[in-house]
Write an enzyme that holds these catalytic residues in place. Structure first.
Site, PDB file in Angstrom:
ATOM      1  N   GLN A 151       0.820  -1.200   0.000  1.00  0.00           N
ATOM      2  CA  GLN A 151       0.000   0.000   0.000  1.00  0.00           C
ATOM      3  C   GLN A 151       0.860   1.259   0.000  1.00  0.00           C
ATOM      4  OE1 GLN A 151      -0.601  -2.790   1.731  1.00  0.00           O
ATOM      5  NE2 GLN A 151      -2.661  -2.833   2.614  1.00  0.00           N
ATOM      6  N   LYS A 168     -11.056  -1.777 -14.905  1.00  0.00           N
ATOM      7  CA  LYS A 168      -9.739  -1.681 -14.278  1.00  0.00           C
ATOM      8  C   LYS A 168      -8.805  -2.786 -14.738  1.00  0.00           C
ATOM      9  CE  LYS A 168     -11.173   0.689 -10.049  1.00  0.00           C
ATOM     10  NZ  LYS A 168     -11.181   0.654  -8.560  1.00  0.00           N
ATOM     11  N   LYS A 169      -9.349  -3.984 -14.919  1.00  0.00           N
ATOM     12  CA  LYS A 169      -8.513  -5.120 -15.296  1.00  0.00           C
ATOM     13  C   LYS A 169      -8.316  -5.181 -16.800  1.00  0.00           C
ATOM     14  CE  LYS A 169     -10.710  -8.494 -13.301  1.00  0.00           C
ATOM     15  NZ  LYS A 169     -10.954  -9.884 -12.828  1.00  0.00           N
ATOM     16  N   ARG A 222      -2.762  -6.782  -9.900  1.00  0.00           N
ATOM     17  CA  ARG A 222      -4.089  -6.216  -9.646  1.00  0.00           C
ATOM     18  C   ARG A 222      -4.814  -5.890 -10.946  1.00  0.00           C
ATOM     19  NH1 ARG A 222      -4.824  -0.171  -7.018  1.00  0.00           N
ATOM     20  NH2 ARG A 222      -7.065   0.076  -7.441  1.00  0.00           N
ATOM     21  N   TRP A 268      -7.448  -9.118  -7.523  1.00  0.00           N
ATOM     22  CA  TRP A 268      -6.942  -9.560  -6.218  1.00  0.00           C
ATOM     23  C   TRP A 268      -7.272 -11.038  -6.035  1.00  0.00           C
ATOM     24  CZ3 TRP A 268      -3.800  -5.994  -4.757  1.00  0.00           C
ATOM     25  CH2 TRP A 268      -4.080  -4.652  -4.942  1.00  0.00           C
ATOM     26  N   HIS A 293      -4.266  -6.799  -1.486  1.00  0.00           N
ATOM     27  CA  HIS A 293      -2.889  -6.486  -1.082  1.00  0.00           C
ATOM     28  C   HIS A 293      -2.264  -7.684  -0.341  1.00  0.00           C
ATOM     29  CE1 HIS A 293      -2.678  -2.275  -2.290  1.00  0.00           C
ATOM     30  NE2 HIS A 293      -3.908  -2.115  -1.830  1.00  0.00           N
ATOM     31  N   ARG A 326       9.084   2.319  -0.832  1.00  0.00           N
ATOM     32  CA  ARG A 326       9.018   3.779  -0.701  1.00  0.00           C
ATOM     33  C   ARG A 326       9.610   4.207   0.628  1.00  0.00           C
ATOM     34  NH1 ARG A 326       3.437   7.423  -1.084  1.00  0.00           N
ATOM     35  NH2 ARG A 326       4.442   9.480  -1.127  1.00  0.00           N
ATOM     36  N   HIS A 370      -4.849   8.455   3.384  1.00  0.00           N
ATOM     37  CA  HIS A 370      -5.774   7.551   2.701  1.00  0.00           C
ATOM     38  C   HIS A 370      -6.821   6.994   3.674  1.00  0.00           C
ATOM     39  CE1 HIS A 370      -6.920   5.373  -0.850  1.00  0.00           C
ATOM     40  NE2 HIS A 370      -6.833   4.198  -0.249  1.00  0.00           N
TER      41      HIS A 370
END
Length: 650
Positions: A235, A263-264, A280, A285, A290, A364, A376
């Site tokens: 995430q 989306k896919k 994803r 998923w 996640h 990150r 978020h």
């Protein structure tokens, strides 16, 4: 005689006609020449007043003779109004408007004259300035005070050439990124296009010692075979952007089919109905929202083996069945060491059907990622659909309590977000990259906290190091470069580095930042390790690329030299065959040159055959170090023979 109405209004009282003159009922513009002369003989006539002087509003240069020679005309234009003989007969309001038009025309002409003279003066001064500059630069070609015609032409040609060069440069290299538009471009070499994106120094001091195998990442990814890329999406690490790059921005023989509003995307192998990407945006998923390393390594092989078509997403009950079966297989294996059976010691995982799984992920900076996740969650994100399956079962409410009581945690302040001890945002990257079965999953009573943290960190480092690829959000261009070199797959458009994010807009003081670092101390250490490994891999790949380019240039130069010598010897032999008598007189021993030519050509052919054999060996499977040394020694011996032959010929 009564004057017509059009003239009576301008002159006031009517004029009396002379004795014996005919009565008039027409307009004055219809007067004949005789009538005009009769009217001129009277002292109060219109012609007499015109001869005495021009009417009001008309300049003294007005030609009054036209009143007698030409018929009276009235024009609406400015030139016609100035020249019309009936200008004095017009009404006062019309005359005023005509005068305004004339004054405006005079003002426009005055402005044009001033502009013309100003431009001329500016050009004259510019000419003197340029002449002074060129006189200092070129000296004899021009002088400051006196420039001849030749110097003027030369100056004009130079100015025009400079303007043309500027225009061409703007078309060829627009924007501020062009190195030719920078002043330091002529004094410094071209910078690296993959320069440091975080404004830090390009050269860094490595903290960890990695072997050549850890730095060299070259995956023989066969998209037509059974290889599968598995993307571990953590995430708030920029995984959504990278996932879109994988399905929309890669040059493929059969690109992914992405439909508007969905989306896919469908990422099938060429000529097959099997996917080459597990992420994803390709399979959804399929192993839970996640899914972490523990879930993916147990779920992906079972999903691929059980479902040939990866587009079909299994239900949650089916996922639990798959993970439970995988955990039973792991517990029933003869190897009792939990770390040995973990895929953390392997570069890729293999399913029962022979498919090879190449795991990739994005990391990150922990502080930025933590703040981004908090923002978020403030907007209502909960990730309730995450399964957190470990060892075949999800955690209980006692093992993983919730930090909020309502439907979501929207609007929570940062202090409350940090105060929750069960917040999964703390050290999320280490938890999602480690093998949780080594520490008893989410049961904190299995081992002490210090030992648990150490095992999790070492497992995360090992899994990250043995992954096929991982990137960093703070280095987008380098991430793109390493992915392309690792999988031999090129992106269509370059990655974009976004320095302004939601996390960067959050203003925190030094105390809060230190507290976030303490809450994510495992992630801080993992990110430092990952950044060092990432930059070392990047430098290693760049050096290897430069060495390969240098080797190709050397081979090309050697080939061109050989071609030149071969053509030279052939032309020399042809000339000797055409003039045998002359060659005998000049060279008493012609067989020596022929023998040298034959030896050189033979050496050149041997070198070319050796180069071809070396290229074939590189294209085949990897050789042992002994073979590589033999190849290098044979290449060096061939090069020495070649140089010796050239020196002997000289």
């Amino acid at each position: 005689m009564a004057l017509p109405a059009c003239a009576a209004r301008a002159l006031g009282p009517p004029l009396q006609p002379e004795h014996g003159a005919p009565a008039r009922t027409t307009c004055p513009r219809r007067h004949s020449r005789v009538e005009a002369e009769l009217a001129a003989s009277r002292p109060g006539s219109v012609s007499a007043s015109v001869r005495a002087g021009p009417p009001r509003g008309v300049s003294h240069g007005f030609n009054s003779r036209q009143l007698l020679d030409e018929p009276l005309k009235a024009s609406a234009s400015l030139a016609g109004a100035l020249r019309a003989p009936l200008f004095a007969l017009l009404p006062r309001g019309r005359r005023r408007r005509m005068n305004d038009l004339r004054r405006r025309w005079d003002l426009g002409s005055l402005c044009r004259a001033l502009l013309t003279r100003g431009l001329a003066a500016l050009g004259h001064s510019l000419k003197h300035v340029l002449s002074a500059i060129f006189s200092k630069i070129f000296g004899p070609l021009a002088s400051v005070g006196n420039m001849d015609e030749k110097s003027n032409k030369l100056l004009l040609a130079l100015v025009m050439f400079f303007l043309f060069a500027v225009i061409v440069l703007q078309y060829v290299c627009p924007g501020t990124e062009c190195q030719l538009l920078r002043l330091q471009a002529f004094s410094s070499p071209l910078p690296d296009p993959y320069r440091s994106e975080d404004e830090s120094s390009a050269r860094f001091v490595p903290r960890y010692n990695f072997s050549r195998g850890d730095l060299l990442r070259k995956v023989d990814f066969d998209i037509n075979g059974d290889d599968l890329i598995v993307f571990l999406h953590i995430q708030k690490t920029g995984g959504t952007t990278f996932g879109r790059h994988l399905v929309r921005n890669i040059q493929l023989e059969q690109p992914c089919e992405c439909r508007v509003g969905q989306k896919k995307c469908t990422c099938h192998r060429p000529g097959k109905r099997e996917t080459w990407l597990f992420s994803r945006f390709s399979t959804g998923w399929s192993c839970g929202l996640h899914a972490d390393w523990t879930e993916l390594t147990s779920c992906v092989p079972a999903v691929v083996d059980g479902k040939r078509d990866a587009r079909l997403r299994p239900s949650r009950w089916r996922i639990f069945q798959i993970l439970d079966a995988a955990s039973k297989d792991r517990r029933g294996s003869p190897n009792t060491n939990p770390g040995a059976n973990s895929p953390s010691t392997k570069t890729r995982n293999t399913s029962k059907s022979g498919k090879n799984f190449h795991y990739i992920t994005i990391l990150r900076d922990p502080v930025s990622r933590y703040l981004s996740e908090w923002r978020h969650v403030q907007r209502g994100a909960t990730w309730k659909a995450s399964l957190h399956v470990c060892d075949g079962r999800p955690p209980t409410s006692e093992e993983l309590p919730s930090c909020y009581t309502g439907d979501d945690w929207s609007g929570c302040p940062l202090k409350e977000f940090m105060d929750c001890p069960y917040n999964l945002a703390n050290n999320r990257q280490v938890r999602m990259l480690s093998d949780l079965t080594l520490v008893g999953c989410y049961n904190l009573s299995v081992m002490p906290e210090k030992q648990r943290n150490k095992v999790l960190l070492e497992s995360a480092k090992s899994n990250l190091k043995h992954m096929a690829f991982f990137g960093l959000t703070e280095f987008q261009r380098k991430t793109q470069y390493l992915f392309e070199k690792t999988f031999n797959m090129n992106f269509i458009s370059p990655f974009t580095q976004y320095n302004t994010t939601r996390a960067s807009s959050v203003e925190i003081n030094e105390d809060i930042q230190k507290r976030i670092e303490r809450l994510n101390f495992l992630d801080m250490e993992l990110y430092s390790y990952a950044k060092d490994l990432f930059l070392q891999r990047y430098q290693f790949m760049r050096q290897k690329e430069h060495q390969e380019a240098r080797r190709k240039r050397q081979e090309q130069r050697k080939f061109l030299k050989g071609r030149f010598l071969q053509t030279h010897f052939q032309s020399q032999s042809q000339s000797q065959s055409q003039n045998p008598s002359q060659n005998q007189s000049q060279n008493p021993n012609p067989n020596a040159n022929q023998s040298l030519t034959q030896n050189l050509i033979q050496n050149l052919t041997q070198n070319s055959s050796q180069n071809l054999s070396q290229k074939e060996n590189r294209s085949n499977q990897k050789q042992s170090p002994g073979h590589k040394q033999n190849d290098s020694s044979s290449g060096s011996s061939g090069t020495n023979d070649y140089i010796g032959s050239v020196e002997k010929w000289r």
